[in-house]
Design a protein around this motif. Sequence first.
Motif, PDB file in Angstrom:
ATOM      1  N   LEU A  98       0.481  -1.209  -0.475  1.00  0.00           N
ATOM      2  CA  LEU A  98      -0.108  -0.494   0.093  1.00  0.00           C
ATOM      3  C   LEU A  98       0.429   1.094   0.117  1.00  0.00           C
ATOM      4  O   LEU A  98       0.875   2.091  -0.703  1.00  0.00           O
ATOM      5  CB  LEU A  98      -0.992  -0.280   0.945  1.00  0.00           C
ATOM      6  CG  LEU A  98      -1.914   0.948   1.230  1.00  0.00           C
ATOM      7  CD1 LEU A  98      -3.258   0.602  -0.134  1.00  0.00           C
ATOM      8  CD2 LEU A  98      -3.278   0.419   2.406  1.00  0.00           C
ATOM      9  N   VAL A 106      -6.809  -1.619   0.709  1.00  0.00           N
ATOM     10  CA  VAL A 106      -6.477  -3.038   1.165  1.00  0.00           C
ATOM     11  C   VAL A 106      -7.741  -3.442   1.641  1.00  0.00           C
ATOM     12  O   VAL A 106      -8.461  -2.616   2.987  1.00  0.00           O
ATOM     13  CB  VAL A 106      -5.257  -3.067   2.376  1.00  0.00           C
ATOM     14  CG1 VAL A 106      -4.939  -4.393   3.405  1.00  0.00           C
ATOM     15  CG2 VAL A 106      -3.912  -3.519   1.418  1.00  0.00           C
ATOM     16  N   VAL A 120      -0.566   3.735   7.633  1.00  0.00           N
ATOM     17  CA  VAL A 120      -1.248   3.962   6.547  1.00  0.00           C
ATOM     18  C   VAL A 120      -2.718   4.882   7.151  1.00  0.00           C
ATOM     19  O   VAL A 120      -2.631   4.721   7.856  1.00  0.00           O
ATOM     20  CB  VAL A 120      -1.940   3.198   6.017  1.00  0.00           C
ATOM     21  CG1 VAL A 120      -0.466   2.309   5.892  1.00  0.00           C
ATOM     22  CG2 VAL A 120      -2.547   1.941   6.790  1.00  0.00           C
ATOM     23  N   VAL A 230      -5.977   2.667   3.483  1.00  0.00           N
ATOM     24  CA  VAL A 230      -4.839   3.158   1.876  1.00  0.00           C
ATOM     25  C   VAL A 230      -4.190   3.675   1.774  1.00  0.00           C
ATOM     26  O   VAL A 230      -3.911   4.136   3.590  1.00  0.00           O
ATOM     27  CB  VAL A 230      -6.451   4.363   1.046  1.00  0.00           C
ATOM     28  CG1 VAL A 230      -7.254   3.949   0.459  1.00  0.00           C
ATOM     29  CG2 VAL A 230      -5.997   5.711   1.898  1.00  0.00           C
ATOM     30  N   LYS A 231      -3.356   4.454   1.312  1.00  0.00           N
ATOM     31  CA  LYS A 231      -2.003   4.739   1.565  1.00  0.00           C
ATOM     32  C   LYS A 231      -1.904   6.405   2.543  1.00  0.00           C
ATOM     33  O   LYS A 231      -3.295   6.528   1.929  1.00  0.00           O
ATOM     34  CB  LYS A 231      -1.445   5.020   0.012  1.00  0.00           C
ATOM     35  CG  LYS A 231       0.040   5.716   0.198  1.00  0.00           C
ATOM     36  CD  LYS A 231       0.477   6.458  -1.233  1.00  0.00           C
ATOM     37  CE  LYS A 231       2.459   6.838  -1.403  1.00  0.00           C
ATOM     38  NZ  LYS A 231       2.718   6.820  -2.165  1.00  0.00           N
TER      39      LYS A 231
END
Length: 268
Positions: A98, A106, A120, A230-231
């Motif tokens: 990620l 994810v 994250v 998410v990032k």
Amino acid sequence: MKKWGILTLCLVLAGSLLAGCGNKPSEQAGDTTGSTSEGKTIVLGTSADFPPYEFHKMVDGKDQIVGFDIEIAKQIAADMGAKLEVKDMDFKALLGELSTGRVDFVISGMTPDETRRKQVDFSNNYYKAQQAVVVREADKDKYKTMDSLKGVSFGIQTGSIQEDIAKSIPGAKITGLGKINDIIMQLNSGRVDASIMEKPVAEAFIKNVKGLTIAEAVPEYQEDGYAIGVKKGNKELVDQINKTLDRLKSENKIDQFVSEASDLAAQK
Ligand code: ARG
């Protein structure tokens, strides 16, 4: 030779629930949902060893990754007008993938704990579940309390919160493995004596694998929710995901996906 031995064991143990044995990272071109006029693709990272959340299943003669997390991912992709691609990998690899941008989001029955929140960003929680201890049926009476698990050997998924739970048990001997399928095999063959996983997953495995059961001992863990990763900093995607989750919750779709995925996991 060794490989065939393992493969045979996979087949003998649990048919398609254990598909994906051998631990090779596999990629599956995901199902197409919604319109893809812009040709946009969104890539999901998951560890497909976690029925009914995400698991391999032969559907129409083809190995597919299915489960209620996957249904949620399809809805997110559809709301974005994007095509969904699913990448299956070991659970411990997910957050790194990620951060480097090799996957966009994810969904993997992931608990948004403090350590992960530093790495994250997470959506709102979409589901929750309790923990369970899986043991061989013959040992069920030995493990009625958490105290009775002191010094026991555990097979645990590397990088999971279950590692923390197992480490908090005095004297626990921990074998870390990449995929839960392999833990189930080790448990069955007596190389480890217990494992910890979320109860719905434990229930799915014991339905399909003869000789295993859930012990009376129940591990406590402060976080019981799951969220989508998410990032770090990708606010746009988190907002988009939360919108889809709100819609699914208001339409009671998540419960429906859970019950459909549980039925699918129970089918031989
Ligand atoms: N909820 C646990 C965690 O976040 C276990 C998740 C494992 N997920 C999987 N797909 N194997 O650490």
